[in-house]
Design a protein around this motif. Structure first.
Motif, short mmCIF file in Angstrom:
data_model
loop_
_atom_site.label_atom_id
_atom_site.label_comp_id
_atom_site.label_asym_id
_atom_site.label_seq_id
_atom_site.Cartn_x
_atom_site.Cartn_y
_atom_site.Cartn_z
N THR A 1 0.81 -1.22 0.00
CA THR A 1 0.00 0.00 0.00
C THR A 1 0.84 1.27 0.00
OG1 THR A 1 -0.17 -0.14 2.40
CG2 THR A 1 -1.95 -1.10 1.13
N GLU A 2 2.00 1.26 0.63
CA GLU A 2 2.83 2.46 0.62
C GLU A 2 3.34 2.76 -0.78
OE1 GLU A 2 5.84 2.58 3.60
OE2 GLU A 2 4.40 2.66 5.26
N ASP A 3 3.48 1.74 -1.60
CA ASP A 3 3.87 1.97 -2.99
C ASP A 3 2.75 2.65 -3.77
OD1 ASP A 3 6.55 0.56 -3.07
OD2 ASP A 3 5.27 -1.03 -2.31
N LEU A 4 1.50 2.43 -3.33
CA LEU A 4 0.39 3.14 -3.96
C LEU A 4 0.50 4.64 -3.70
CD1 LEU A 4 -2.62 0.77 -3.14
CD2 LEU A 4 -1.21 0.83 -5.20
N ASP A 5 1.02 5.00 -2.52
CA ASP A 5 1.20 6.40 -2.19
C ASP A 5 2.34 7.03 -2.99
OD1 ASP A 5 -0.84 6.19 -0.30
OD2 ASP A 5 0.56 5.61 1.29
N GLU A 6 3.20 6.18 -3.56
CA GLU A 6 4.38 6.68 -4.26
C GLU A 6 4.27 6.54 -5.78
OE1 GLU A 6 7.62 4.60 -2.52
OE2 GLU A 6 7.33 5.47 -0.52
N GLY A 7 3.07 6.26 -6.26
CA GLY A 7 2.89 6.26 -7.71
C GLY A 7 2.35 4.99 -8.31
N ALA A 8 2.48 3.86 -7.62
CA ALA A 8 1.89 2.62 -8.15
C ALA A 8 0.37 2.73 -8.10
CB ALA A 8 2.37 1.42 -7.36
N THR A 9 -0.31 1.97 -8.91
CA THR A 9 -1.77 2.01 -8.96
C THR A 9 -2.36 0.72 -8.41
OG1 THR A 9 -1.95 1.02 -11.17
CG2 THR A 9 -1.60 3.42 -11.05
N PRO A 10 -3.62 0.74 -7.96
CA PRO A 10 -4.27 -0.50 -7.53
C PRO A 10 -4.25 -1.57 -8.61
CG PRO A 10 -5.57 1.38 -6.82
CD PRO A 10 -4.48 1.92 -7.71
N VAL A 11 -4.36 -1.17 -9.87
CA VAL A 11 -4.34 -2.14 -10.97
C VAL A 11 -2.98 -2.82 -11.05
CG1 VAL A 11 -4.44 -2.40 -13.48
CG2 VAL A 11 -6.15 -1.01 -12.30
N GLN A 12 -1.89 -2.06 -10.88
CA GLN A 12 -0.55 -2.65 -10.91
C GLN A 12 -0.35 -3.62 -9.74
OE1 GLN A 12 1.41 1.20 -11.04
NE2 GLN A 12 2.37 0.67 -12.99
N LEU A 13 -0.80 -3.22 -8.56
CA LEU A 13 -0.70 -4.10 -7.40
C LEU A 13 -1.50 -5.37 -7.63
CD1 LEU A 13 0.16 -4.73 -4.50
CD2 LEU A 13 -1.74 -3.29 -3.70
N ALA A 14 -2.71 -5.23 -8.12
CA ALA A 14 -3.56 -6.40 -8.39
C ALA A 14 -2.94 -7.30 -9.45
CB ALA A 14 -4.95 -5.94 -8.83
N SER A 15 -2.29 -6.72 -10.44
CA SER A 15 -1.67 -7.52 -11.50
C SER A 15 -0.52 -8.37 -10.96
CB SER A 15 -1.18 -6.61 -12.62
OG SER A 15 -2.26 -5.94 -13.25
N VAL A 16 0.28 -7.79 -10.05
CA VAL A 16 1.39 -8.55 -9.44
C VAL A 16 0.85 -9.69 -8.61
CG1 VAL A 16 3.27 -8.41 -7.77
CG2 VAL A 16 3.02 -6.63 -9.50
N ILE A 17 -0.20 -9.43 -7.83
CA ILE A 17 -0.79 -10.48 -7.00
C ILE A 17 -1.41 -11.56 -7.88
CG2 ILE A 17 -2.60 -10.98 -5.31
CD1 ILE A 17 -2.06 -8.17 -4.16
N ALA A 18 -2.06 -11.17 -8.95
CA ALA A 18 -2.64 -12.16 -9.87
C ALA A 18 -1.55 -13.01 -10.51
CB ALA A 18 -3.47 -11.44 -10.94
N SER A 19 -0.40 -12.41 -10.82
CA SER A 19 0.71 -13.17 -11.39
C SER A 19 1.24 -14.19 -10.38
CB SER A 19 1.83 -12.23 -11.81
OG SER A 19 1.42 -11.39 -12.87
N MET A 20 1.34 -13.81 -9.11
CA MET A 20 1.79 -14.76 -8.09
C MET A 20 0.78 -15.88 -7.92
SD MET A 20 3.62 -12.48 -5.11
CE MET A 20 2.22 -11.44 -4.73
N THR A 21 -0.50 -15.55 -8.01
CA THR A 21 -1.54 -16.58 -7.91
C THR A 21 -1.43 -17.56 -9.08
OG1 THR A 21 -2.99 -14.97 -6.82
CG2 THR A 21 -4.00 -16.98 -7.69
N ALA A 22 -1.20 -17.04 -10.27
CA ALA A 22 -1.04 -17.90 -11.44
C ALA A 22 0.17 -18.81 -11.29
CB ALA A 22 -0.91 -17.05 -12.70
#
Length: 278
Positions: free
Chosen positions: A170-191
């Motif tokens: 979440t702190e990376d969201l405050d520094e420019g990352a987006t919820p979509v980018q965070l969700a994409s990384v988590i989805a990749s780990m799930t895959a």
């Protein structure tokens, strides 16, 4: 007549929490430290920072305890006044699944400032599952989204059988990352979890929907983006930001035994790293 020989009845071995000692659960995170004194039932939630000669020190970075001394001073300041001088608490620490022996050793070292009677470390994913009263007779995916670290963990029969983590939160969201980018990384780990699983456990857990926890669940847009990318529903742990510490306390009081071998120190991080700030 010889005396009757009686078979001794074995004593029931009590958990440390049953010995009338203070029970304390701890979640030492990169951004927040959460402590639960079991007899009081209230979670103490403070920033994970301690004053040093050069200003604020960060005892925990990306799921690693980098300064056990500073972490110990933080615990002494926050928890010390809440314990009686003679108290020797039993402490349960929720640990990142892939934190490994280094995290557990550093956390134990930090806790020594409280003069504990015993220290138990539990995988944070199991603690989250316990807090949510999840049915562990079925495979379960636990997604824990923290401030600087996110984990995807597969539990089967209550035991950790696979885990992946990313240095992103979440702190990376405050520094420019987006919820979509965070969700994409988590989805990749799930895959990756599904691909690495030679059984049907991961697919079944994904079909049933992951259990979400951590402060990231409370950030707008994160859950929606994640469920869209996973193409499944999700269950959110009650009080997701405190689920790990509450579950760690519950596991100490009444552990739910795992029936399968747990993950043995293998990192499955897959090379994920924080997104650069923009």
């Amino acid at each position: 007549m010889p005396a009757e020989r009686r078979t001794p009845v074995p004593r029931r071995r009590l958990l440390p929490s049953a010995r009338r000692r203070p029970v304390l659960a701890l979640d030492l995170g990169s951004s927040r430290t959460r402590v639960l004194l079991a007899d009081r039932g209230r979670v103490v939630d403070v920033p994970t920072a301690e004053l040093s000669g050069d200003g604020d020190a960060d005892p925990v970075l990306r799921g690693a305890v980098v300064d056990a001394g500073a972490a110990g001073r933080l615990l002494a300041r926050v928890i010390g006044p809440r314990l009686a001088r003679a108290d020797r608490p039993v402490v349960s620490v929720a640990s990142p699944v892939l934190g490994g022996p280094a995290y557990r050793a550093a956390a134990r070292a930090a806790v020594q400032v409280l003069r504990p009677h015993a220290v138990v470390t539990v995988p944070a994913a199991r603690a989250v599952a316990r807090s949510a009263a999840a049915d562990l007779s079925c495979p379960l995916l636990v997604v824990d989204i923290g401030a600087r670290l996110s984990e995807v963990v597969l539990l089967d029969d209550g035991a950790v059988v696979d885990a992946h983590h990313a240095a992103l939160g979440t702190e990376d969201l405050d520094e420019g990352a987006t919820p979509v980018q965070l969700a994409s990384v988590i989805a990749s780990m799930t895959a990756m979890t599904v691909r690495h699983d030679s059984t049907s456990a991961a697919r079944e857990a994904l079909r049933r929907g992951p259990l979400l926890a951590g402060g990231g669940v409370l950030r707008p847009g994160v859950v929606e983006a994640l469920t869209e990318r996973l193409d499944t529903s999700a269950r959110i742990a009650a009080g997701p930001h405190t689920a790990a510490v509450r579950g760690a306390a519950a596991l100490l009081r009444d552990p739910a035994p795992a029936t399968r071998p747990t993950l043995g120190g293998r990192s499955a991080a897959g090379g994920f790293s924080p997104l650069p700030a923009r």
